[in-house]
Write a protein that holds these residues in place. Structure first.
Motif, PDB file in Angstrom:
ATOM      1  N   PRO A  62       0.827  -1.213   0.000  1.00 37.82           N
ATOM      2  CA  PRO A  62       0.000   0.000   0.000  1.00 37.82           C
ATOM      3  C   PRO A  62       0.861   1.263   0.000  1.00 37.82           C
ATOM      4  O   PRO A  62       1.872   1.349   0.691  1.00 37.82           O
ATOM      5  N   LEU A  63       0.436   2.234  -0.795  1.00 30.81           N
ATOM      6  CA  LEU A  63       1.152   3.498  -0.955  1.00 30.81           C
ATOM      7  C   LEU A  63       0.349   4.609  -0.307  1.00 30.81           C
ATOM      8  O   LEU A  63      -0.820   4.818  -0.656  1.00 30.81           O
ATOM      9  N   LEU A  64       0.966   5.343   0.619  1.00 26.51           N
ATOM     10  CA  LEU A  64       0.316   6.470   1.281  1.00 26.51           C
ATOM     11  C   LEU A  64       1.010   7.755   0.856  1.00 26.51           C
ATOM     12  O   LEU A  64       2.236   7.867   0.927  1.00 26.51           O
ATOM     13  N   VAL A  65       0.215   8.738   0.416  1.00 29.38           N
ATOM     14  CA  VAL A  65       0.735  10.037  -0.002  1.00 29.38           C
ATOM     15  C   VAL A  65       0.130  11.102   0.902  1.00 29.38           C
ATOM     16  O   VAL A  65      -1.105  11.228   0.976  1.00 29.38           O
ATOM     17  N   ILE A  66       0.981  11.845   1.587  1.00 28.89           N
ATOM     18  CA  ILE A  66       0.511  12.915   2.470  1.00 28.89           C
ATOM     19  C   ILE A  66       0.820  14.242   1.795  1.00 28.89           C
ATOM     20  O   ILE A  66       1.977  14.617   1.608  1.00 28.89           O
ATOM     21  N   SER A  67      -0.239  14.948   1.421  1.00 30.74           N
ATOM     22  CA  SER A  67      -0.185  16.132   0.567  1.00 30.74           C
ATOM     23  C   SER A  67      -0.704  17.335   1.349  1.00 30.74           C
ATOM     24  O   SER A  67      -1.768  17.272   1.965  1.00 30.74           O
TER      25      SER A  67
ATOM     26  N   GLY B 244      -6.760   6.022  -9.775  1.00 27.88           N
ATOM     27  CA  GLY B 244      -7.102   4.787  -9.082  1.00 27.88           C
ATOM     28  C   GLY B 244      -6.824   4.821  -7.598  1.00 27.88           C
ATOM     29  O   GLY B 244      -6.617   3.778  -6.971  1.00 27.88           O
ATOM     30  N   ALA B 245      -6.827   6.020  -6.998  1.00 27.62           N
ATOM     31  CA  ALA B 245      -6.471   6.187  -5.591  1.00 27.62           C
ATOM     32  C   ALA B 245      -7.680   6.528  -4.734  1.00 27.62           C
ATOM     33  O   ALA B 245      -8.642   7.143  -5.195  1.00 27.62           O
ATOM     34  N   GLU B 246      -7.597   6.146  -3.484  1.00 29.04           N
ATOM     35  CA  GLU B 246      -8.511   6.640  -2.460  1.00 29.04           C
ATOM     36  C   GLU B 246      -8.047   8.034  -2.051  1.00 29.04           C
ATOM     37  O   GLU B 246      -6.875   8.380  -2.210  1.00 29.04           O
TER      38      GLU B 246
ATOM     39  N   VAL C  78      -4.380   8.918  -0.801  1.00 28.33           N
ATOM     40  CA  VAL C  78      -3.905  10.292  -0.668  1.00 28.33           C
ATOM     41  C   VAL C  78      -4.618  10.929   0.514  1.00 28.33           C
ATOM     42  O   VAL C  78      -5.848  10.844   0.628  1.00 28.33           O
ATOM     43  N   VAL C  79      -3.851  11.546   1.398  1.00 30.69           N
ATOM     44  CA  VAL C  79      -4.425  12.348   2.474  1.00 30.69           C
ATOM     45  C   VAL C  79      -4.066  13.801   2.196  1.00 30.69           C
ATOM     46  O   VAL C  79      -2.883  14.164   2.185  1.00 30.69           O
ATOM     47  N   CYS C  80      -5.074  14.619   1.938  1.00 30.72           N
ATOM     48  CA  CYS C  80      -4.875  16.054   1.722  1.00 30.72           C
ATOM     49  C   CYS C  80      -5.129  16.773   3.036  1.00 30.72           C
ATOM     50  O   CYS C  80      -6.254  16.733   3.560  1.00 30.72           O
TER      51      CYS C  80
ATOM     52  N   LEU D 277       1.075   3.945 -10.936  1.00 29.03           N
ATOM     53  CA  LEU D 277       1.808   2.680 -11.023  1.00 29.03           C
ATOM     54  C   LEU D 277       1.368   1.713  -9.931  1.00 29.03           C
ATOM     55  O   LEU D 277       1.189   0.514 -10.177  1.00 29.03           O
ATOM     56  N   ALA D 278       1.198   2.219  -8.713  1.00 33.58           N
ATOM     57  CA  ALA D 278       0.747   1.365  -7.615  1.00 33.58           C
ATOM     58  C   ALA D 278      -0.629   0.780  -7.916  1.00 33.58           C
ATOM     59  O   ALA D 278      -0.864  -0.425  -7.731  1.00 33.58           O
TER      60      ALA D 278
END
Length: 246
Positions: free
Chosen positions: A9-14, A80-82, A40-42, A30-31
């Motif tokens: 799982p890939l987590l992106v903090i933006s 394709g992300a949450e 993604v967490v904004c 890609l993930a």
């Protein structure tokens, strides 16, 4: 993804609603293409500092928030992300124990294998390093068995800083170049979901092209990479652990 392939799982903090698109959309796509969860967490909508066009059009704060939320949701869906919004405000994005705690809970629930976030230096936008500091603090707290939050203690997911808008001024020297050629069209479509920042579309398309040239140069001449390679640049914070040098 096959049944015997471990999930990553890939987590992106933006910090803002658009940051993840410009800087990490290729990694996210890609993930998702591999069958991994990407989230993604904004921390904010970018409603004050990164929505100039909407303010000039006479829109109000609540309307701008809703506008930016819709854009970011459309971009995440394209990749394709949450996506989750913490609506913590921007310009300034204030670092608080409460916001760090919310991120700890995200870590514990999502259990990322990889984390992407902003650099720790950005003299043009204090919200970006603030987001990075909170992302890193929350990662450490989520690892602590005694921290009072639901879920099991986190492992030690590697953290990668994505490229800031003016890298030279942010002491950004990439040590990872990610080939996003197969998914770049999805990244471009995600960028086009953000008309509030239309001026960024060509900049980040050209940047991907330049990083692609650098990727090919560093990959060697015999890997059969396409002429039009597109790439994203990252800096890895923690050392890589490996049994084989490659």
């Amino acid at each position: 993804m096959s049944d015997d392939t471990p999930a990553s799982p890939l987590l992106v903090i933006s910090a803002h609603a658009g940051d993840f698109v410009w800087r990490a959309a290729g990694a996210i796509a890609l993930a998702a293409a591999r069958g991994d969860r990407a989230k993604v967490v904004c921390l904010s909508y970018g409603e004050r500092g990164e929505s100039a066009r909407a303010w000039r059009e006479g829109r109000g704060l609540d309307e701008i928030k809703e506008l930016r939320r819709g854009e970011a949701e459309a971009a995440a869906a394209e990749l394709g992300a949450e996506i989750e919004f913490l609506d913590a405000g921007d310009y300034p994005l204030r670092e608080t124990p409460e916001l760090v705690d919310r991120l700890v809970r995200v870590y514990r629930e999502f259990e990322p294998a990889v984390v992407l976030t902003h650099t720790l230096a950005d003299p043009y936008n204090g919200d970006h390093p603030a987001a990075a500091r909170m992302a890193l603090q929350a990662r450490v707290l989520a690892q602590a068995i005694g921290y009072d939050a639901p879920g099991d203690p986190l492992g030690a997911p590697p953290v990668f800083f994505f490229e800031p808008h003016q890298p030279e001024q942010c002491d950004f020297k990439p040590d990872v170049l990610l080939d996003v050629t197969p998914v770049f069209e999805r990244k471009r479509k995600a960028m086009e979901c953000l008309p509030a920042q239309v001026h960024m579309w060509e900049y980040y398309t050209e940047l991907a092209r330049r990083r692609g040239v650098q990727l090919k140069r560093n990959a060697g001449p015999n890997l059969g990479l396409p002429h039009a390679t597109m790439a994203e640049a990252y800096v890895r914070l923690y050392p890589q652990t490996t049994a084989v040098l490659a």
